[in-house]
Design an enzyme around this catalytic site. Structure first.
Site, PDB file in Angstrom:
ATOM      1  N   CYS A  39     -23.902  38.369  -2.409  1.00 26.56           N
ATOM      2  CA  CYS A  39     -23.598  37.743  -3.695  1.00 26.56           C
ATOM      3  C   CYS A  39     -22.923  38.700  -4.663  1.00 26.56           C
ATOM      4  O   CYS A  39     -23.533  39.195  -5.623  1.00 26.56           O
ATOM      5  CB  CYS A  39     -24.825  37.138  -4.352  1.00 26.56           C
ATOM      6  SG  CYS A  39     -24.324  36.090  -5.730  1.00 26.56           S
ATOM      7  N   ASP A  75     -25.020  37.630   6.339  1.00 19.12           N
ATOM      8  CA  ASP A  75     -24.713  38.901   5.690  1.00 19.12           C
ATOM      9  C   ASP A  75     -24.595  40.091   6.638  1.00 19.12           C
ATOM     10  O   ASP A  75     -23.933  41.075   6.318  1.00 19.12           O
ATOM     11  CB  ASP A  75     -25.796  39.223   4.648  1.00 19.12           C
ATOM     12  CG  ASP A  75     -25.941  38.144   3.596  1.00 19.12           C
ATOM     13  OD1 ASP A  75     -25.098  37.233   3.574  1.00 19.12           O
ATOM     14  OD2 ASP A  75     -26.890  38.219   2.797  1.00 19.12           O
ATOM     15  N   CYS A  91     -19.146  31.199  -4.923  1.00 17.97           N
ATOM     16  CA  CYS A  91     -20.029  31.934  -5.809  1.00 17.97           C
ATOM     17  C   CYS A  91     -20.037  31.242  -7.169  1.00 17.97           C
ATOM     18  O   CYS A  91     -19.025  31.232  -7.865  1.00 17.97           O
ATOM     19  CB  CYS A  91     -19.499  33.366  -5.952  1.00 17.97           C
ATOM     20  SG  CYS A  91     -20.591  34.410  -6.906  1.00 17.97           S
TER      21      CYS A  91
END
Ligand code: UQ1
Length: 407
Positions: free
Chosen positions: A156, A292, A335
């Site tokens: 993020c 990730d 995002c």
């Protein structure tokens, strides 16, 4: 030794649980709680509580999945085995690696001590420190409020600046904004990696009077003197020391050690080396990756994972059936950039940084609707639909919204 068909493994610091409810029959994992981490920005901002972002791990795992409360300590891809902390070996036919990234607070000298001892040093990235953030915001009197972005890939990438905007909002409401310098020190050369949204964010930074310093990397915290030391990444011998009243740190991140040290599986940066369009490992066709811990060249977010799950489901089955895989992943990531309490820029983009917006309006403008989407809708989408295997990204809705035109 246990033998299973598909094994996915989650270690101590997942971004999200990234699983395939109808496929996986084995999860190697040992955390008692599962966190919905996109909510951490709102917790740090004082708008939600940590309890609202967590569930018992057992309650979110799909029925029929065998949960091994253990950790993987070694991958042995040539023999199709995973060694576990308790000395077991698990053999697999296919494996999905979805380990998330590890938070390496300890790599910045003095940072862990500061987080443990100084109430004005906080980090939204850890459940241990996230609740300190809103307390620090309210306790702030005057001086520098410093926000950092490390010199590593992060999950993020918007979170380190979102909390700066929320802090600015609180300071104004509490009438102390003039006594504060809100400073965002980032290792990156730009505010955000996608051009369109970087331009909008620069307007926000200007309007709020935030001091933006690029190519600045946090290298030490001296909590006894309330000093944060940064290096200039364009001239590493140059160190810049700032006095802080409040410090929000984003830790350096990497894949967990067990993966990073398995040279057969990772690229030079230590990330799982997979094909960016099929999600299949480049050397081991029976291994796939999502999320990730992979080297997919896109932003590490749960929105990206939701699209990757769709591709993974398709390609894993094709692999099992001995058919050719489909190059389906376009790098979609998103995002929701909170730029104040009730305004949000909903960034959505692909591998090339080209916008891939779901809604038929300009999402580069700060607006109220995506704020409600983030605060009120996304948590339900996550718990009820993503973790149960029903939500696999907004791709098909984007096409509908654009009446079948565009991508
Ligand atoms: C998304 O799918 C998702 O995962 C559930 C998020 O994580 C919380 C998001 O923030 C976003 C933006 C998406 C994308 C979905 C839509 C409706 C744009």
């Amino acid at each position: 030794m246990m033998s299973m068909n598909v094994c996915t493994y989650e270690p101590d610091s997942p971004h999200m649980i990234e699983m395939l409810p109808r496929v996986v029959n084995l999860v190697v994992y040992y955390m008692a709680l599962h966190y919905y981490q996109p909510m951490f920005t709102l917790i740090g901002g004082g708008f939600k509580k940590l309890e609202q972002a967590s569930r018992e791990m057992g309650s979110v795992l799909p029925k029929g999945v065998h949960w091994i409360r253990d950790s993987a300590v070694k991958f042995d891809p040539d023999n199709k085995r995973v060694h576990t902390g308790s000395g077991d070996q698990i053999s697999y036919e296919y494996m999905v690696i979805a380990m998330g990234v590890a938070l390496n607070f300890h790599l910045v000298p003095g940072l862990v001590e500061a987080l443990e001892k100084d109430p004005m040093v906080c980090s939204n990235y850890s459940p241990k420190y996230v609740s300190k953030t809103s307390k620090a915001i309210h306790a702030f009197k005057e001086g520098n409020a410093i926000f950092t972005f490390p010199n590593t890939p992060v999950k993020c990438a918007g979170a380190p600046q979102k909390i700066a905007y929320l802090t600015d909002w609180h300071f104004r409401r509490e009438g102390k904004r003039e006594r504060a310098v809100v400073m965002y020190n980032t290792s990156l050369p730009v505010i955000f990696g996608v051009k369109k949204y970087a331009a909008s964010l620069m307007d926000v930074v200007k309007e709020k009077g935030i001091q933006l310093n690029v190519r600045r990397n946090l290298v030490e915290v001296r909590s006894d003197k309330k000093e944060a030391v940064f290096e200039n990444l364009d001239n590493p011998s140059e160190k810049i020391t700032y006095q802080y009243e409040m410090l929000h740190a984003t830790p350096p991140m990497s894949t967990p050690e067990v993966l990073r040290t398995c040279e057969k599986l990772v690229d030079q940066g230590g990330f799982l080396d997979i094909n960016r369009n099929t999600l299949q490992h480049k050397k081991y066709p029976n291994i796939f990756g999502v999320g990730d811990c992979t080297n997919l060249p896109t932003a590490k977010t749960v929105a990206a994972i939701s699209e990757q799950l769709r591709v993974l489901k398709k390609n894993l089955f094709l692999q099992m059936e001995g058919k050719a895989l489909k190059p389906l992943y376009d790098g979609y990531s998103s995002c929701p950039l909170l730029v104040g309490f009730d305004k949000c820029i909903l960034a959505e983009f692909d591998f090339d940084g080209e916008p891939l917006e779901t809604f038929p309006f300009n999402q580069g403008k700060p607006m109220r609707f995506p704020f409600h989407l983030k605060r009120d809708f996304m948590p339900h989408l996550y718990w009820l639909a993503l973790l149960t295997g029903y939500w696999d990204g907004p791709g098909r809705y984007r096409k509908l919204m654009h009446l079948g035109m565009g991508r």
